[in-house]
Design a protein around this motif. Structure first.
Motif, mmCIF file in Angstrom:
data_model
loop_
_atom_site.group_PDB
_atom_site.id
_atom_site.type_symbol
_atom_site.label_atom_id
_atom_site.label_comp_id
_atom_site.label_asym_id
_atom_site.label_seq_id
_atom_site.Cartn_x
_atom_site.Cartn_y
_atom_site.Cartn_z
ATOM 1 N N LEU A 278 0.834 -1.213 0.000
ATOM 2 C CA LEU A 278 0.000 0.000 0.000
ATOM 3 C C LEU A 278 0.863 1.255 0.000
ATOM 4 C CD1 LEU A 278 -2.854 -0.998 2.487
ATOM 5 C CD2 LEU A 278 -3.033 -0.654 0.016
ATOM 6 N N LEU A 279 1.924 1.246 0.824
ATOM 7 C CA LEU A 279 2.811 2.415 0.881
ATOM 8 C C LEU A 279 3.544 2.584 -0.442
ATOM 9 C CD1 LEU A 279 4.267 1.930 4.493
ATOM 10 C CD2 LEU A 279 2.666 3.707 3.756
ATOM 11 N N ALA A 280 4.006 1.455 -1.018
ATOM 12 C CA ALA A 280 4.727 1.551 -2.285
ATOM 13 C C ALA A 280 3.804 2.013 -3.416
ATOM 14 C CB ALA A 280 5.346 0.198 -2.629
ATOM 15 N N ARG A 281 2.561 1.529 -3.442
ATOM 16 C CA ARG A 281 1.629 1.932 -4.503
ATOM 17 C C ARG A 281 1.297 3.431 -4.393
ATOM 18 N NH1 ARG A 281 -3.506 -1.633 -4.564
ATOM 19 N NH2 ARG A 281 -1.835 -3.165 -4.791
ATOM 20 N N SER A 282 1.251 3.916 -3.151
ATOM 21 C CA SER A 282 0.981 5.348 -2.981
ATOM 22 C C SER A 282 2.107 6.172 -3.567
ATOM 23 C CB SER A 282 0.803 5.659 -1.495
ATOM 24 O OG SER A 282 0.721 7.056 -1.270
ATOM 25 N N ASP A 283 3.339 5.720 -3.344
ATOM 26 C CA ASP A 283 4.475 6.462 -3.897
ATOM 27 C C ASP A 283 4.517 6.341 -5.411
ATOM 28 O OD1 ASP A 283 5.191 7.205 -1.364
ATOM 29 O OD2 ASP A 283 6.656 5.582 -1.091
ATOM 30 N N GLU A 284 4.170 5.164 -5.955
ATOM 31 C CA GLU A 284 4.244 4.969 -7.409
ATOM 32 C C GLU A 284 3.159 5.754 -8.159
ATOM 33 O OE1 GLU A 284 3.947 0.803 -7.877
ATOM 34 O OE2 GLU A 284 5.990 0.371 -7.180
ATOM 35 N N THR A 285 1.981 5.788 -7.594
ATOM 36 C CA THR A 285 0.869 6.459 -8.275
ATOM 37 C C THR A 285 0.792 7.932 -7.960
ATOM 38 O OG1 THR A 285 -0.645 5.913 -6.454
ATOM 39 C CG2 THR A 285 -0.468 4.333 -8.280
ATOM 40 N N GLY A 286 1.494 8.368 -6.939
ATOM 41 C CA GLY A 286 1.432 9.768 -6.536
ATOM 42 C C GLY A 286 0.175 10.130 -5.776
ATOM 43 N N ARG A 287 -0.607 9.119 -5.418
ATOM 44 C CA ARG A 287 -1.833 9.383 -4.655
ATOM 45 C C ARG A 287 -1.499 9.233 -3.175
ATOM 46 N NH1 ARG A 287 -6.341 5.583 -7.177
ATOM 47 N NH2 ARG A 287 -7.570 6.675 -5.558
ATOM 48 N N ALA A 288 -1.454 10.344 -2.503
ATOM 49 C CA ALA A 288 -1.035 10.354 -1.095
ATOM 50 C C ALA A 288 -2.078 9.684 -0.217
ATOM 51 C CB ALA A 288 -0.783 11.786 -0.632
ATOM 52 N N ILE A 289 -1.586 8.973 0.767
ATOM 53 C CA ILE A 289 -2.445 8.352 1.770
ATOM 54 C C ILE A 289 -2.704 9.382 2.858
ATOM 55 C CG2 ILE A 289 -2.624 6.477 3.439
ATOM 56 C CD1 ILE A 289 -0.752 4.860 1.692
ATOM 57 N N PRO A 290 -3.925 9.495 3.319
ATOM 58 C CA PRO A 290 -4.200 10.453 4.398
ATOM 59 C C PRO A 290 -3.227 10.236 5.556
ATOM 60 C CG PRO A 290 -6.233 9.552 3.549
ATOM 61 C CD PRO A 290 -5.138 8.788 2.887
ATOM 62 N N PRO A 291 -2.801 11.323 6.188
ATOM 63 C CA PRO A 291 -1.814 11.207 7.278
ATOM 64 C C PRO A 291 -2.228 10.232 8.369
ATOM 65 C CG PRO A 291 -2.093 13.484 6.641
ATOM 66 C CD PRO A 291 -3.137 12.723 5.893
ATOM 67 N N ALA A 292 -3.484 10.222 8.741
ATOM 68 C CA ALA A 292 -3.911 9.317 9.811
ATOM 69 C C ALA A 292 -3.777 7.868 9.381
ATOM 70 C CB ALA A 292 -5.356 9.634 10.206
ATOM 71 N N ASP A 293 -4.190 7.591 8.118
ATOM 72 C CA ASP A 293 -4.065 6.213 7.621
ATOM 73 C C ASP A 293 -2.610 5.805 7.462
ATOM 74 O OD1 ASP A 293 -6.787 6.095 7.549
ATOM 75 O OD2 ASP A 293 -6.953 6.549 5.396
ATOM 76 N N ARG A 294 -1.796 6.748 7.004
ATOM 77 C CA ARG A 294 -0.369 6.443 6.840
ATOM 78 C C ARG A 294 0.265 6.143 8.186
ATOM 79 N NH1 ARG A 294 3.208 7.228 2.714
ATOM 80 N NH2 ARG A 294 5.405 7.327 3.319
ATOM 81 N N ALA A 295 -0.105 6.940 9.194
ATOM 82 C CA ALA A 295 0.430 6.690 10.538
ATOM 83 C C ALA A 295 -0.016 5.319 11.051
ATOM 84 C CB ALA A 295 -0.012 7.789 11.499
#
Length: 476
Positions: A278-295
């Motif tokens: 999930l973290l890698a796909r966010s970086d590849e697609t440029g679609r940021a994960i909400p800060p709370a979800d990322r935390a």
């Protein structure tokens, strides 16, 4: 020679040893028998010589005449052919004086002249000698005594009587040949019997060898050797059967451990893989994960890594054989180790209340392993305690108790609590690998103690660890 002997097969060595042992025994018995018979025959021959002392009425003048004329050979004798040898031997003279009825002339020996010189009627000497024709004879020499009215001992003269040894030597030679033949038959028979005994006696060893080779070739640990009797071979067979059974059990436990470890590792690894993807796909697609979800994802990754590290550490602990030296045993204060473990438990359950009453008690154990075991027990109490609950820890006379006020363990699950990777259905949602209590039980047993878990009065679970005491270490 020794190297060549050791290179022979075992049954050949046994057969050879039996043959050699029998050969030595037979040789000793045969030699003893031959000498005993020889001594008996010579005793009979000596008695015959003593009985053959001539009853000749010759006075001193007649002996003097015989010594003066001193014939060197027997005179012509009209009767039966004489068997015995009769002659007089004078001290200092090389030529004997031969009786008329003598069977021949005996070669003079220095011992004959010694008898003549001492003129002692109590001295009788027996020896083997030859006559002038080279025939072997048995010889008796004694001081010559006059048989006439004058009586007395004839000075410096000995009478010598001889008898042929042909019959006696023939008997001894026949006996030696017979003993040699019997000994040869006995040695050959012993070799054959030894080979048969070796083959028969080593059949169990052959079966054991075949079983070992089969196990080495196929790794089939189900092979068992039939056990008969109570001898050394039977003991060896039982030991082999016990060894293969232990190896089979160890291999089964190893396979089960690998399977259980793979199952336990799959959950945190799957969770880690999902979160990292999930973290890698966010970086590849440029679609940021909400800060709370990322935390939350990062916290989950950290928790899974912590759980994975703990599981790997538990597996490493369990992979160490019981016989491996786990470090020097020391006399340590169980109350001190329990206090250190209690401090770590307080950090993991800040919302809980801890009540501790620890009396001094010294044990012989490995400090690090014992502390880890106590931490595992207290962690379980923290894990199953309700929020705001109480964990009670007590140490009295070598008995350490840890009690929580949680839901407790059902009676049907108590027999399984110390099994590897076993977790109750109610605890599978909680972090852990199911190895903690297994490690605790192993550590306590290696320290000579025992551990038990059971329901506590009023609810919850009560863990009891008993360790034998040790001498209190000197101060300083």
């Amino acid at each position: 020679m020794i190297g060549k002997f050791r290179a022979l097969p075992l049954r050949s060595r046994l057969a050879l040893l039996v043959a050699v042992a029998v050969a030595v025994a037979v040789a000793a018995v045969s030699t003893t028998c031959w000498f005993l018979v020889r001594g008996k025959l010579y005793d009979e021959l000596d008695s015959k010589l003593q009985a053959a002392i001539p009853d000749i009425r010759v006075g001193p003048n007649d002996i003097a005449t015989l010594l003066r004329t001193c014939p060197q050979a027997p005179a012509a004798y009209g009767g039966p052919k004489p068997v015995y040898y009769y002659q007089l031997v004078r001290n200092g003279h090389d030529k004997p004086c031969v009786f008329a009825n003598s069977a021949g002339t005996v070669e003079i020996d220095s011992r004959d002249q010694d008898v003549a010189r001492h003129a002692d009627p109590t001295v009788w000497t027996f020896r083997n000698g030859t006559d002038t024709n080279g025939k072997d004879i048995r010889v008796l020499a004694f001081a010559a005594i006059a048989q006439g009215p004058g009586g007395g001992i004839v000075s410096d003269t000995a009478m010598v009587i001889g008898y042929p040894l042909k019959e006696t030597e023939g008997t001894l030679n026949d006996l030696a040949l017979l003993l040699l033949i019997v000994s040869g038959i006995g040695v050959v028979g012993a070799g054959v019997a030894g080979l048969w005994v070796a083959r028969t006696g080593l059949k169990p060893v052959d079966r054991l060898t075949g079983a070992v080779e089969h196990v080495a070739r196929t790794e089939d640990l189900t092979v068992r050797i039939p056990v008969e009797g109570e001898d050394e071979i039977a003991r060896l067979s039982r030991s082999f059967n016990s060894m293969t059974a232990a190896l089979a059990s160890s291999r089964d436990r190893q396979a089960q451990l690998i399977a259980d470890a793979g199952h336990e590792l799959r959950t945190p690894l799957t969770s880690l893989r999902t979160n990292i993807e999930l973290l890698a796909r966010s970086d590849e697609t440029g679609r940021a994960i909400p800060p709370a979800d990322r935390a939350a994802l990062m916290a989950s990754v950290k928790a899974q890594m912590t759980e994975l590290a703990a599981l790997i550490g538990d597996l490493q602990e369990l992979s160490r054989p019981d016989a491996v030296d786990r470090g020097p045993l020391k006399v340590v204060g169980l109350h001190e180790i329990a206090e250190a473990a209690l401090e770590r438990a307080r950090l993991r359950g800040p919302e809980l209340r801890f009540e501790a009453e620890l009396e001094p008690w010294y044990v012989r154990a490995e400090p690090a392993a014992l502390e880890r075991a106590l931490v595992n027990v207290m962690d379980n109490a923290v894990k199953f305690s309700p929020t705001g609950g109480t964990v009670e820890v007590g140490l009295r006379q070598g008995e350490l108790t840890v009690r929580d006020h949680g839901p407790g363990i059902p009676a049907d699950e108590l027999p399984h609590v110390f099994e590897r990777f076993w977790r109750s259905p109610s605890a599978r949602a909680l972090p852990g690998s199911g190895l903690g209590l297994s490690i605790v039980a192993r550590t306590v047993q290696q320290s000579g103690g025992e551990i038990s878990l059971g329901p506590a009065a009023g609810g919850g679970t009560r863990a009891v660890i008993r360790l034998p005491g040790a001498a209190t270490p000197p101060p300083g």
